[in-house]
Design an enzyme around this catalytic site. Structure first.
Site, PDB file in Angstrom:
ATOM      1  N   GLY A  18       0.988  -1.256   0.010  1.00  0.00           N
ATOM      2  CA  GLY A  18      -0.362   0.227  -0.021  1.00  0.00           C
ATOM      3  C   GLY A  18       1.208   1.091  -0.393  1.00  0.00           C
ATOM      4  O   GLY A  18       0.597   2.380   0.361  1.00  0.00           O
ATOM      5  N   ASN A  20       1.835   3.240  -2.608  1.00  0.00           N
ATOM      6  CA  ASN A  20       0.775   3.654  -3.311  1.00  0.00           C
ATOM      7  C   ASN A  20      -0.251   4.747  -3.004  1.00  0.00           C
ATOM      8  O   ASN A  20      -0.543   6.004  -3.237  1.00  0.00           O
ATOM      9  CB  ASN A  20       0.993   3.220  -4.939  1.00  0.00           C
ATOM     10  CG  ASN A  20       1.761   3.386  -5.716  1.00  0.00           C
ATOM     11  OD1 ASN A  20       2.563   4.200  -6.534  1.00  0.00           O
ATOM     12  ND2 ASN A  20       2.142   1.830  -6.047  1.00  0.00           N
ATOM     13  N   ARG A  70     -14.284 -14.552 -11.763  1.00  0.00           N
ATOM     14  CA  ARG A  70     -14.000 -12.917 -11.191  1.00  0.00           C
ATOM     15  C   ARG A  70     -15.596 -12.484 -11.388  1.00  0.00           C
ATOM     16  O   ARG A  70     -15.436 -11.339 -10.404  1.00  0.00           O
ATOM     17  CB  ARG A  70     -13.378 -13.217 -12.615  1.00  0.00           C
ATOM     18  CG  ARG A  70     -12.127 -12.458 -12.349  1.00  0.00           C
ATOM     19  CD  ARG A  70     -11.432 -12.409 -13.869  1.00  0.00           C
ATOM     20  NE  ARG A  70     -10.868 -13.292 -14.013  1.00  0.00           N
ATOM     21  CZ  ARG A  70      -9.531 -13.763 -13.767  1.00  0.00           C
ATOM     22  NH1 ARG A  70      -9.205 -12.643 -12.610  1.00  0.00           N
ATOM     23  NH2 ARG A  70      -8.356 -14.580 -13.587  1.00  0.00           N
ATOM     24  N   ILE A  97      -7.584  -9.401 -11.745  1.00  0.00           N
ATOM     25  CA  ILE A  97      -7.887  -9.588 -12.713  1.00  0.00           C
ATOM     26  C   ILE A  97      -9.816  -8.963 -12.533  1.00  0.00           C
ATOM     27  O   ILE A  97      -9.655 -10.076 -12.742  1.00  0.00           O
ATOM     28  CB  ILE A  97      -7.254 -10.509 -14.479  1.00  0.00           C
ATOM     29  CG1 ILE A  97      -5.377 -10.221 -14.165  1.00  0.00           C
ATOM     30  CG2 ILE A  97      -7.295  -9.634 -15.329  1.00  0.00           C
ATOM     31  CD1 ILE A  97      -4.871 -11.434 -15.339  1.00  0.00           C
ATOM     32  N   HIS A 114       1.796   0.742 -13.251  1.00  0.00           N
ATOM     33  CA  HIS A 114       2.274  -0.904 -13.370  1.00  0.00           C
ATOM     34  C   HIS A 114       3.552  -0.203 -13.717  1.00  0.00           C
ATOM     35  O   HIS A 114       4.208   0.644 -14.882  1.00  0.00           O
ATOM     36  CB  HIS A 114       2.026  -1.135 -14.655  1.00  0.00           C
ATOM     37  CG  HIS A 114       2.377  -3.009 -15.423  1.00  0.00           C
ATOM     38  ND1 HIS A 114       1.840  -3.190 -14.638  1.00  0.00           N
ATOM     39  CD2 HIS A 114       3.473  -2.804 -16.074  1.00  0.00           C
ATOM     40  CE1 HIS A 114       3.180  -4.820 -15.157  1.00  0.00           C
ATOM     41  NE2 HIS A 114       3.811  -4.338 -16.056  1.00  0.00           N
ATOM     42  N   THR A 146      -9.041  -1.179 -19.024  1.00  0.00           N
ATOM     43  CA  THR A 146     -10.188  -1.796 -19.884  1.00  0.00           C
ATOM     44  C   THR A 146     -10.017  -3.013 -20.140  1.00  0.00           C
ATOM     45  O   THR A 146      -8.762  -3.847 -19.619  1.00  0.00           O
ATOM     46  CB  THR A 146      -9.109  -1.150 -21.657  1.00  0.00           C
ATOM     47  OG1 THR A 146      -7.852  -1.685 -21.984  1.00  0.00           O
ATOM     48  CG2 THR A 146      -9.136  -0.001 -21.944  1.00  0.00           C
ATOM     49  N   LEU A 149      -4.867  -6.702 -20.536  1.00  0.00           N
ATOM     50  CA  LEU A 149      -4.129  -6.813 -19.430  1.00  0.00           C
ATOM     51  C   LEU A 149      -2.893  -5.467 -19.895  1.00  0.00           C
ATOM     52  O   LEU A 149      -2.694  -5.509 -20.663  1.00  0.00           O
ATOM     53  CB  LEU A 149      -3.799  -7.836 -18.962  1.00  0.00           C
ATOM     54  CG  LEU A 149      -3.388  -7.820 -18.038  1.00  0.00           C
ATOM     55  CD1 LEU A 149      -3.717  -7.730 -16.226  1.00  0.00           C
ATOM     56  CD2 LEU A 149      -1.975  -8.636 -17.796  1.00  0.00           C
ATOM     57  N   ASP A 150      -2.712  -4.064 -18.584  1.00  0.00           N
ATOM     58  CA  ASP A 150      -1.918  -3.494 -19.560  1.00  0.00           C
ATOM     59  C   ASP A 150      -1.925  -2.662 -20.203  1.00  0.00           C
ATOM     60  O   ASP A 150      -0.886  -2.530 -20.866  1.00  0.00           O
ATOM     61  CB  ASP A 150      -0.768  -4.262 -18.764  1.00  0.00           C
ATOM     62  CG  ASP A 150      -0.424  -4.842 -17.340  1.00  0.00           C
ATOM     63  OD1 ASP A 150      -1.675  -4.152 -16.352  1.00  0.00           O
ATOM     64  OD2 ASP A 150      -0.116  -6.162 -16.628  1.00  0.00           O
TER      65      ASP A 150
HETATM   66  C1  GAR Z   1       3.423  -1.918  -7.025  1.00  0.00           C
HETATM   67  O1  GAR Z   1       4.913  -1.106  -7.940  1.00  0.00           O
HETATM   68  C2  GAR Z   1       3.318  -1.523  -8.153  1.00  0.00           C
HETATM   69  O2  GAR Z   1       3.729  -0.634  -9.110  1.00  0.00           O
HETATM   70  C3  GAR Z   1       2.980  -2.723  -8.123  1.00  0.00           C
HETATM   71  O3  GAR Z   1       2.283  -3.815  -7.364  1.00  0.00           O
HETATM   72  C4  GAR Z   1       3.252  -2.621  -6.848  1.00  0.00           C
HETATM   73  C5  GAR Z   1       2.323  -2.276  -5.074  1.00  0.00           C
HETATM   74  O4  GAR Z   1       3.278  -1.636  -4.451  1.00  0.00           O
HETATM   75  N1  GAR Z   1       1.858  -2.966  -9.248  1.00  0.00           N
HETATM   76  C6  GAR Z   1       1.529  -3.553 -10.118  1.00  0.00           C
HETATM   77  O5  GAR Z   1       2.454  -4.784 -10.771  1.00  0.00           O
HETATM   78  C7  GAR Z   1       0.086  -4.310 -11.910  1.00  0.00           C
HETATM   79  N2  GAR Z   1       0.498  -5.061 -12.083  1.00  0.00           N
HETATM   80  P1  GAR Z   1       2.438  -0.550  -3.314  1.00  0.00           P
HETATM   81  O6  GAR Z   1       1.179  -1.986  -2.373  1.00  0.00           O
HETATM   82  O7  GAR Z   1       3.717  -0.323  -2.108  1.00  0.00           O
HETATM   83  O8  GAR Z   1       1.845   0.356  -3.813  1.00  0.00           O
END
Ligand code: GAR
Length: 205
Positions: A18, A20, A70, A97, A114, A146, A149-150
């Site tokens: 968490g 971000n 899902r 996803i 990402h 969308t 994926l990515d």
């Molecule tokens: C981050 O590096 C984010 O970009 C990545 O997971 C990490 C989460 O860190 N996300 C992906 O790879 C999505 N495909 P955080 O929990 O410290 O924010």
């Protein structure tokens, strides 16, 4: 009384650490990012990010995804996000996803981050993929979500150098520092609303 526009209410989805989420929450708290965190949802009960959201006094809930189809899980998310009147969904290390159920409920209103320069290295372990490939530059991409994926329209990208002595961990840490800045900027841009999607391109107006 000032009425906040609906689209400044964000819902943050996370599965782990968490950081971000923390960067966004800190910028909201300081007033640098004009947004309201309406709800934080984790699909993992033990996610440290969920505990941090509760410590901040935010509306933070777990909706377990384990063993759920899902579409069924996504329908629960849509219900919870709609109940909190969320205008923008922000994926912050959310390791699931989506089915079309989520994407259709929030068209061009879900952001993902990402840790690579997409379209290079989508999916799992992007930092490892970058090192294995031998690129000299990597970075972070924030994009609209969308069905693919990515692969949605790119809102913000930032580069970081890949050094000769980098490990997966050291590269991930360098990218992560840039992620925190890029995500705050991207959320602010999308909430400002002065943009459109033209083909694959996110264009500022
Ligand atoms: C981050 O590096 C984010 O970009 C990545 O997971 C990490 C989460 O860190 N996300 C992906 O790879 C999505 N495909 P955080 O929990 O410290 O924010």
């Amino acid at each position: 009384m000032k009425i906040r526009p609906r689209n400044r209410r964000i819902g943050i989805l996370l599965s782990g650490r968490g950081s971000n989420f923390e960067a966004i929450a800190a910028n909201v708290a300081s007033g640098k990012l004009r947004a309201e965190i309406a709800v934080v949802i984790s699909n993992v009960e033990s996610a440290p990010g969920l505990a941090r959201a509760k410590e901040r006094g935010l509306n933070a809930v777990c909706i377990p995804s384990k063993a759920k189809a899902r579409e069924a899980f996504d329908a629960e998310l849509v219900t919870a996000l709609s109940a909190s009147d969320v205008g923008l969904v922000v994926l912050a290390g959310f390791m699931r996803i989506f089915s079309p159920v989520m994407v259709r409920a929030f068209p061009n209103a879900i952001l993902n981050i990402h840790p690579s320069l997409l379209p290079s290295f989508p999916g799992l372990h992007p930092q490892r993929q970058a090192l294995t490939h031998g690129v000299k530059v990597s970075g972070v991409t924030v994009h609209l979500v969308t069905d693919d994926l990515d692969a949605g329209p790119i809102v913000v990208q930032r580069t970081v150098p890949v050094l000769d002595d980098d490990t997966e961990e050291s590269l991930a840490a360098r990218i992560l520092a840039e992620e925190h800045r890029a995500y705050v900027e991207a959320v602010g841009s999308v909430l400002d609303g002065r943009w459109k999607v033209a083909g694959r391109r996110f264009v500022r107006l």
